[in-house]
Design an enzyme around this catalytic site. Structure first.
Site, PDB file in Angstrom:
ATOM      1  N   ASP A  34      31.329  37.600  20.319  1.00 42.47           N
ATOM      2  CA  ASP A  34      31.418  37.287  21.748  1.00 42.47           C
ATOM      3  C   ASP A  34      30.347  36.258  22.102  1.00 42.47           C
ATOM      4  OD1 ASP A  34      32.680  39.157  24.373  1.00 42.47           O
ATOM      5  OD2 ASP A  34      31.190  37.574  24.765  1.00 42.47           O
ATOM      6  N   THR A 125      49.372  38.293  27.945  1.00 47.01           N
ATOM      7  CA  THR A 125      49.381  38.922  29.271  1.00 47.01           C
ATOM      8  C   THR A 125      50.772  38.854  29.897  1.00 47.01           C
ATOM      9  OG1 THR A 125      48.610  38.588  31.550  1.00 47.01           O
ATOM     10  CG2 THR A 125      48.444  36.702  30.106  1.00 47.01           C
ATOM     11  N   ASP A 126      51.042  39.778  30.805  1.00 51.04           N
ATOM     12  CA  ASP A 126      52.332  39.732  31.527  1.00 51.04           C
ATOM     13  C   ASP A 126      52.422  38.495  32.416  1.00 51.04           C
ATOM     14  OD1 ASP A 126      50.553  40.478  33.581  1.00 51.04           O
ATOM     15  OD2 ASP A 126      51.778  42.158  34.288  1.00 51.04           O
ATOM     16  N   GLU A 127      51.262  37.848  32.674  1.00 50.02           N
ATOM     17  CA  GLU A 127      51.278  36.706  33.593  1.00 50.02           C
ATOM     18  C   GLU A 127      51.989  35.498  32.979  1.00 50.02           C
ATOM     19  OE1 GLU A 127      47.726  36.192  35.889  1.00 50.02           O
ATOM     20  OE2 GLU A 127      47.169  38.281  35.667  1.00 50.02           O
ATOM     21  N   TYR A 149      45.324  29.670  34.299  1.00 50.20           N
ATOM     22  CA  TYR A 149      45.008  30.800  33.411  1.00 50.20           C
ATOM     23  C   TYR A 149      46.250  31.215  32.626  1.00 50.20           C
ATOM     24  CZ  TYR A 149      44.702  35.698  32.015  1.00 50.20           C
ATOM     25  OH  TYR A 149      44.792  36.877  31.298  1.00 50.20           O
ATOM     26  N   LYS A 153      47.137  30.988  28.568  1.00 50.93           N
ATOM     27  CA  LYS A 153      47.479  32.167  27.769  1.00 50.93           C
ATOM     28  C   LYS A 153      48.866  32.006  27.126  1.00 50.93           C
ATOM     29  CE  LYS A 153      45.539  35.530  27.318  1.00 50.93           C
ATOM     30  NZ  LYS A 153      44.522  35.935  26.308  1.00 50.93           N
ATOM     31  N   LYS A 188      37.488  40.943  39.628  1.00 54.96           N
ATOM     32  CA  LYS A 188      38.875  41.371  39.654  1.00 54.96           C
ATOM     33  C   LYS A 188      39.024  42.371  40.803  1.00 54.96           C
ATOM     34  CE  LYS A 188      39.574  38.885  36.072  1.00 54.96           C
ATOM     35  NZ  LYS A 188      39.314  39.262  34.704  1.00 54.96           N
ATOM     36  N   ARG A 272      45.847  32.960  47.809  1.00 52.44           N
ATOM     37  CA  ARG A 272      45.579  32.202  46.573  1.00 52.44           C
ATOM     38  C   ARG A 272      46.694  31.163  46.413  1.00 52.44           C
ATOM     39  NH1 ARG A 272      45.647  36.019  41.395  1.00 52.44           N
ATOM     40  NH2 ARG A 272      43.416  36.208  41.739  1.00 52.44           N
TER      41      ARG A 272
HETATM   42  P1  NAD Z   1      36.853  39.640  30.354  1.00 56.16           P
HETATM   43  O1  NAD Z   1      36.831  38.367  31.139  1.00 56.16           O
HETATM   44  O2  NAD Z   1      36.250  40.874  30.923  1.00 56.16           O
HETATM   45  O3  NAD Z   1      36.184  39.419  28.912  1.00 56.16           O
HETATM   46  C1  NAD Z   1      36.367  38.248  28.163  1.00 56.16           C
HETATM   47  C2  NAD Z   1      35.317  38.257  27.047  1.00 56.16           C
HETATM   48  O4  NAD Z   1      35.519  37.084  26.232  1.00 56.16           O
HETATM   49  C3  NAD Z   1      33.874  38.196  27.563  1.00 56.16           C
HETATM   50  O5  NAD Z   1      33.081  39.141  26.881  1.00 56.16           O
HETATM   51  C4  NAD Z   1      33.437  36.789  27.229  1.00 56.16           C
HETATM   52  O6  NAD Z   1      32.035  36.675  26.985  1.00 56.16           O
HETATM   53  C5  NAD Z   1      34.256  36.503  25.972  1.00 56.16           C
HETATM   54  N1  NAD Z   1      34.450  35.068  25.740  1.00 56.16           N
HETATM   55  C6  NAD Z   1      34.905  34.144  26.641  1.00 56.16           C
HETATM   56  N2  NAD Z   1      34.933  32.924  26.076  1.00 56.16           N
HETATM   57  C7  NAD Z   1      34.508  33.081  24.797  1.00 56.16           C
HETATM   58  C8  NAD Z   1      34.345  32.189  23.696  1.00 56.16           C
HETATM   59  N3  NAD Z   1      34.626  30.884  23.823  1.00 56.16           N
HETATM   60  N4  NAD Z   1      33.906  32.687  22.530  1.00 56.16           N
HETATM   61  C9  NAD Z   1      33.612  34.014  22.393  1.00 56.16           C
HETATM   62  N5  NAD Z   1      33.743  34.900  23.386  1.00 56.16           N
HETATM   63  C10 NAD Z   1      34.188  34.440  24.583  1.00 56.16           C
HETATM   64  O7  NAD Z   1      38.385  39.826  30.031  1.00 56.16           O
HETATM   65  P2  NAD Z   1      39.303  41.124  29.922  1.00 56.16           P
HETATM   66  O8  NAD Z   1      39.804  41.453  31.283  1.00 56.16           O
HETATM   67  O9  NAD Z   1      38.623  42.146  29.118  1.00 56.16           O
HETATM   68  O10 NAD Z   1      40.531  40.516  29.113  1.00 56.16           O
HETATM   69  C11 NAD Z   1      40.516  40.520  27.687  1.00 56.16           C
HETATM   70  C12 NAD Z   1      41.812  39.906  27.180  1.00 56.16           C
HETATM   71  O11 NAD Z   1      42.929  40.638  27.684  1.00 56.16           O
HETATM   72  C13 NAD Z   1      42.020  38.452  27.621  1.00 56.16           C
HETATM   73  O12 NAD Z   1      42.605  37.745  26.531  1.00 56.16           O
HETATM   74  C14 NAD Z   1      43.004  38.558  28.770  1.00 56.16           C
HETATM   75  O13 NAD Z   1      43.777  37.391  28.893  1.00 56.16           O
HETATM   76  C15 NAD Z   1      43.830  39.758  28.332  1.00 56.16           C
HETATM   77  N6  NAD Z   1      44.458  40.531  29.420  1.00 56.16           N
HETATM   78  C16 NAD Z   1      43.687  41.014  30.437  1.00 56.16           C
HETATM   79  C17 NAD Z   1      44.295  41.784  31.435  1.00 56.16           C
HETATM   80  C18 NAD Z   1      43.480  42.365  32.563  1.00 56.16           C
HETATM   81  O14 NAD Z   1      44.058  42.949  33.477  1.00 56.16           O
HETATM   82  N7  NAD Z   1      42.157  42.282  32.547  1.00 56.16           N
HETATM   83  C19 NAD Z   1      45.667  42.056  31.376  1.00 56.16           C
HETATM   84  C20 NAD Z   1      46.420  41.539  30.305  1.00 56.16           C
HETATM   85  C21 NAD Z   1      45.798  40.789  29.330  1.00 56.16           C
HETATM   86  P1  TYD Z   2      43.174  39.948  40.150  1.00 62.84           P
HETATM   87  O1  TYD Z   2      42.383  41.197  39.947  1.00 62.84           O
HETATM   88  O2  TYD Z   2      42.445  38.648  40.279  1.00 62.84           O
HETATM   89  O3  TYD Z   2      44.235  39.905  38.941  1.00 62.84           O
HETATM   90  P2  TYD Z   2      45.500  38.914  38.717  1.00 62.84           P
HETATM   91  O4  TYD Z   2      45.465  37.820  39.707  1.00 62.84           O
HETATM   92  O5  TYD Z   2      45.233  38.404  37.341  1.00 62.84           O
HETATM   93  O6  TYD Z   2      46.703  39.774  38.840  1.00 62.84           O
HETATM   94  O7  TYD Z   2      44.072  40.119  41.431  1.00 62.84           O
HETATM   95  C1  TYD Z   2      44.989  41.190  41.547  1.00 62.84           C
HETATM   96  C2  TYD Z   2      45.717  41.034  42.849  1.00 62.84           C
HETATM   97  O8  TYD Z   2      44.776  41.195  43.932  1.00 62.84           O
HETATM   98  C3  TYD Z   2      46.339  39.663  43.035  1.00 62.84           C
HETATM   99  O9  TYD Z   2      47.597  39.794  43.693  1.00 62.84           O
HETATM  100  C4  TYD Z   2      45.352  38.933  43.899  1.00 62.84           C
HETATM  101  C5  TYD Z   2      44.750  40.031  44.767  1.00 62.84           C
HETATM  102  N1  TYD Z   2      43.344  39.799  45.173  1.00 62.84           N
HETATM  103  C6  TYD Z   2      42.985  39.911  46.518  1.00 62.84           C
HETATM  104  O10 TYD Z   2      43.828  40.193  47.395  1.00 62.84           O
HETATM  105  N2  TYD Z   2      41.673  39.702  46.848  1.00 62.84           N
HETATM  106  C7  TYD Z   2      40.714  39.395  45.921  1.00 62.84           C
HETATM  107  O11 TYD Z   2      39.537  39.180  46.304  1.00 62.84           O
HETATM  108  C8  TYD Z   2      41.097  39.302  44.542  1.00 62.84           C
HETATM  109  C9  TYD Z   2      40.088  38.958  43.497  1.00 62.84           C
HETATM  110  C10 TYD Z   2      42.427  39.517  44.211  1.00 62.84           C
END
Ligand code: NAD
Ligand code: TYD
Length: 339
Positions: A34, A125-127, A149, A153, A188, A272
């Site tokens: 990381d 991701t589902d996105e 983003y 992905k 988030k 957004r």
């Molecule tokens: P996060 O942002 O909390 O963590 C990302 C990590 O990657 C951090 O520790 C950061 O330091 C590290 N990182 C970033 N750039 C780097 C680089 N160049 N080299 C090495 N390390 C690096 O993210 P998360 O929410 O834990 O998501 C993890 C994965 O899951 C991502 O690939 C994301 O796209 C995917 N994902 C997340 C969600 C969600 O809801 N959070 C849902 C579906 C998929």
């Molecule tokens: P987020 O946690 O950023 O995840 P993603 O956009 O990847 O789904 O946002 C989740 C939902 O919440 C999205 O519809 C945007 C909304 N949102 C707000 O309404 N206010 C906020 O400050 C943030 C960060 C997100």
């Protein structure tokens, strides 16, 4: 002994996965790779730092001098490392292309011909499906990412697939829905709203608040990944969805109710740009492998609220002392203004 490389293991899902893996698999030796960006934190791994079965390496995944040997010595790579926040990608996409696309490329290049490697999990991701007005996305559906983003992905997702199709790198691709749980960075929506409410600050709700996300508890996600590592087929995509579709306004009200805080804290703000209305996943393919989510959303959300209440040591320094976090929020919300 199985050698496992977890990229992005100091982030939210990655750190939960490292903890899960060490608990579930006594024969695994886990290396976390990381860069420790603004949201990657060693605090997320505090309870496994001294585990002799875990090692931490600080480096950028694009730095092949460090990352390639780690990939080549591994049996399993679980690639979480990414820039992940949609709002940040709208402000500036550069790091998203660098890490999500070029970083994935660097790891896949290292995986070509890696003799020991038997599984490369590309965390997508589902996105990548884009906004889904009705029904649920299947793995074979068209990809229509609509923000930098999700586009970065989608590029990584298909690049990983191409390394299976072309070079037989043992890739599986997972597309999970929105995760929630402990150690999620307070940018988030769920941790932002919980911690703002705990501090009696406004909850900035985008647009009409009717956008829908399908919430998946991070532990259910980890169990799904474990199953895909064991039973998934090379070159296949697996959706991982929680089956909890919730409009943002309902989510916001539930968080406030759990904390006993008033709804007057809700601040409608400008939407957004390009805000995806709804995500929803068809998870039949993963269910056929033997997975089903266990965490019921009300219980999972309540436990998550309790975790943030019990662990201000983890989030207060970010919100109060991290100058980068404060600068981001100042700029971000100054731009938005009221709805
Ligand atoms: P996060 O942002 O909390 O963590 C990302 C990590 O990657 C951090 O520790 C950061 O330091 C590290 N990182 C970033 N750039 C780097 C680089 N160049 N080299 C090495 N390390 C690096 O993210 P998360 O929410 O834990 O998501 C993890 C994965 O899951 C991502 O690939 C994301 O796209 C995917 N994902 C997340 C969600 C969600 O809801 N959070 C849902 C579906 C998929
Ligand atoms: P987020 O946690 O950023 O995840 P993603 O956009 O990847 O789904 O946002 C989740 C939902 O919440 C999205 O519809 C945007 C909304 N949102 C707000 O309404 N206010 C906020 O400050 C943030 C960060 C997100």
């Amino acid at each position: 002994m199985t050698k496992v490389l977890v990229t992005g293991g100091a982030g939210f899902i990655g750190s939960n996965f490292v903890r899960y893996a060490l608990r579930q698999h006594p024969d695994w030796r886990v290396t976390t790779l990381d860069k420790l960006t603004y949201c990657g934190r060693l605090e997320n791994l505090h309870d496994v730092a001294d585990d002799p079965r875990h090692r931490f390496v600080k480096a950028d995944i694009r730095d092949a001098a460090v990352s390639a040997p780690l990939v080549r010595e591994s049996h399993i790579v679980v690639h979480f490392a990414a820039e992940t926040h949609v709002d940040r990608s709208i402000q500036s996409a550069d790091e998203f292309i660098q890490t999500d696309v070029l970083g994935t490329f660097a790891l896949l290049e290292a995986a070509r011909g890696a003799k020991a490697l038997r599984r490369f999990v590309q965390i997508s991701t589902d996105e990548v499906y884009g906004s889904v007005p009705t029904g649920a996305s299947k793995e074979t559906d068209e990809l229509l990412p609509r923000n930098p983003y999700s586009a970065s992905k989608a590029a990584a997702d298909r690049l990983a697939y191409s390394y299976w199709a072309t070079y037989k790198v043992p890739v599986v691709i997972t597309r999970a829905s929105n995760n929630y749980g402990p150690y999620q960075f307070p940018e988030k929506v769920i941790p932002l709203f919980i911690t703002n409410a705990l501090e009696d600050q406004g909850l900035p709700l985008y647009g009409d608040g009717l956008n829908v996300r399908d919430w998946l508890h991070v532990e259910d996600h980890c169990r799904a990944l474990d199953l895909v590592i064991e039973k998934g087929l090379d070159g296949q995509v697996y959706n991982i969805g929680g089956g909890n579709e919730v409009p943002n306004i309902d989510l916001t009200r539930r968080i406030l109710a759990l904390l006993g805080k008033p709804e007057t804290l809700i601040r409608p703000v400008a939407d957004r740009p390009g805000h995806d209305r709804r995500y929803a996943l068809d998870t039949a393919k993963l269910q056929a492998l033997g997975w089903t989510p266990r965490c019921e959303f009300d219980a999972g959300l309540a436990a998550t609220v309790e975790w943030y209440k019990a662990n201000p040591w983890w989030w207060e320094p970010i919100k109060r002392q991290d100058p980068a976090y404060r600068a981001y929020y100042k700029a971000h919300y100054a731009e938005r203004g009221p709805a």
